[in-house]
Design an enzyme around this catalytic site. Structure first.
Site, short mmCIF file in Angstrom:
data_model
loop_
_atom_site.label_atom_id
_atom_site.label_comp_id
_atom_site.label_asym_id
_atom_site.label_seq_id
_atom_site.Cartn_x
_atom_site.Cartn_y
_atom_site.Cartn_z
N ASN A 291 0.85 -1.19 0.00
CA ASN A 291 0.00 0.00 0.00
C ASN A 291 0.88 1.23 0.00
O ASN A 291 1.63 1.47 0.95
CB ASN A 291 -0.91 0.01 1.22
CG ASN A 291 -1.93 -1.11 1.19
OD1 ASN A 291 -2.05 -1.89 2.13
ND2 ASN A 291 -2.67 -1.22 0.10
N ARG A 293 0.65 4.34 0.58
CA ARG A 293 -0.04 5.44 1.25
C ARG A 293 -0.03 5.20 2.74
O ARG A 293 0.47 4.18 3.22
CB ARG A 293 -1.50 5.51 0.76
CG ARG A 293 -2.22 4.17 0.94
CD ARG A 293 -3.71 4.26 0.75
NE ARG A 293 -4.34 2.97 0.66
CZ ARG A 293 -4.64 2.18 1.68
NH1 ARG A 293 -4.32 2.56 2.92
NH2 ARG A 293 -5.24 1.01 1.51
#
Length: 450
Positions: A291, A293
């Site tokens: 991910n 983020r």
């Protein structure tokens, strides 16, 4: 450091970023939809601008409108939070072309790791173990052939997006073609990309993720791990750190950390990111995805490391070097943290989302109790967005103490006007399988078995 930052998000994560900016002396710009005109992030920001209607595609996914506000307000950086545009490589590239800093990795890195099929190949090349499977599937017939080769059970997974969409578990070869068609259609509708690949379904397994932080000066560190095995329909409900399944397995833990750092270096990663693994009880772990983020569950890591991830996202995006070595980042002594996601939903079996106006709110307090939320009495919970109302996080000296503290906090939390899932979280915290620390991703299937 930036003087003014635009937060391209809503709800609790927008409030979280605004608070970090205020503590750093940075001005904030909020954007909002017509449904969020009275939202807390709008009230807390230094400036706020309406960018469209209530549907996400008309507002929080409207990159042109967001960049127009950034230019008009003088914001020189955009923090995307999580969800919406946070892993959108095209938007990150658009920011760069407009001379606005995207608080996150480069668009090329987002593309490479956001494409889960490409990410698997990148992980393999970096020496990170991956789940046995195959590359992109061209047709239902190809899916059936690969499932026969790999052996059921298998997972058909979309290469784009997240949140559990575009995923189908298939236990019988006869069901593979239909499942592939359904997964492809769901992924196309959700992400505009119907491409899917296949993995062996590994069970029983734990979902363990490692937090990575990397700067532009070559510093790459890991900040511990989180266990995220309490899931319903591929959506996380509760996270904790350190992962109890790794108790006594420091050798495995260190291999996970080193693999995560190797992968981050291999792609030239900058910012906060998470490497997600499947871990089996025999000590094997496999890369699932990265991910690119901030994670919803980042406060768990903040509680056990005393590192503010949002502030360091901003500093790294501004070119500041991370000052600590890996050896200096030992987790806080005698610390265990748990996060419960408080969702607006009715009781089972369907857990339908709830919306309405918050009539009364009481937030639990005490040492090492934190409630990340955008709620206040009178706040509107609209039907257009994710159902998460907030995140309740606690820290204590041991896991047993953290469980007791979380139970106490949940019984103190009051949200009137919308339904929420505190009772479900209390049931999880009382479940013997959970309390043992050796629970797997199928825990929710066992929760109410008698």
């Amino acid at each position: 450091m930036f003087k003014k930052i635009l937060i391209a998000n809503r709800g609790e994560i927008a409030v979280r970023v605004i608070r970090a900016c205020k503590e750093m002396g940075v001005q904030t710009v909020a954007v909002y939809s017509t449904a969020d005109a009275e939202a807390l992030h709008v009230k807390l920001a230094d400036e706020a601008y309406c960018i469209g209607g209530p549907r996400p595609q008309d507002s929080y996914l409207n990159g042109d409108a967001i960049l127009t506000v950034a230019a008009a307000s003088g914001a020189t950086a955009i923090h995307p939070g999580y969800g919406f545009l946070s892993e959108n490589a095209a938007f990150a590239r658009q920011c760069r072309e407009c001379g606005v800093v995207f608080v996150g990795p480069a668009p090329e890195v987002i593309e490479r790791m956001g494409d889960k099929d490409a990410a698997r190949r990148t992980a393999r090349a970096a020496g990170v173990p991956v789940v046995p499977g195959c590359d992109l599937l061209e047709s239902a017939e190809a899916a059936e052939a690969e499932a026969a080769r790999i052996g059921c059970s298998v997972l058909i997974k979309a290469r784009s997006g997240g949140g559990g969409r575009g995923i189908r578990k298939v236990e019988r070869l006869a069901d593979v073609g239909r499942a592939f068609t359904e997964a492809r259609a769901e992924a196309e509708a959700a992400f505009g990309d119907g491409a899917c690949y296949m993995e062996k379904f590994v069970a029983p397994a734990h979902h363990v993720e490692v937090q990575v932080l990397a700067d532009a000066h070559g510093n790459v560190v890991t900040l511990g791990e989180r266990e995220c095995s309490v899931q319903r329909r591929n959506q996380k409900l509760l996270e904790e750190s350190p992962a109890p399944c790794l108790d006594g397995r420091d050798d495995v833990r260190e291999r996970m950390y080193e693999a995560a750092r190797s992968l981050a270096r291999a792609v030239g990663y900058e910012g906060a990111g998470t490497i997600e693994y499947l871990y089996t009880d025999n000590g094997q772990f496999y890369f699932m995805e990265m991910n690119t983020r901030l994670q919803v569950e980042h406060p768990v890591t903040e509680f056990v490391t005393d590192i503010d991830l949002v502030k360091w996202q901003l500093r790294i995006a501004a070119g500041v070097a991370f000052p600590y070595t890996q050896d200096e980042l030992a987790p806080a002594k005698r610390a265990h943290a748990i996060e419960c996601r408080i969702n607006a939903e009715g009781p089972g079996p369907d857990y339908l989302p709830s919306c309405g106006t918050v009539e009364n709110l009481h937030v639990p307090g005490g040492p090492w109790v934190r409630f990340d939320s955008a709620l206040y009495p009178g706040a509107l919970v609209p039907p257009y967005y994710d159902s998460m109302l907030g995140k309740l996080i606690v820290r204590a000296g041991t896991r047993e103490e953290a469980v007791r503290k979380m139970r106490s906090a949940l019984t103190e939390l009051e949200v009137d006007g919308v339904q929420e899932n505190s009772d479900l979280q209390l049931d999880i915290l009382a479940n013997p399988e959970f309390l043992s620390g050796i629970y797997h991703t199928n825990l929710m299937e066992h929760l109410y078995e008698s």
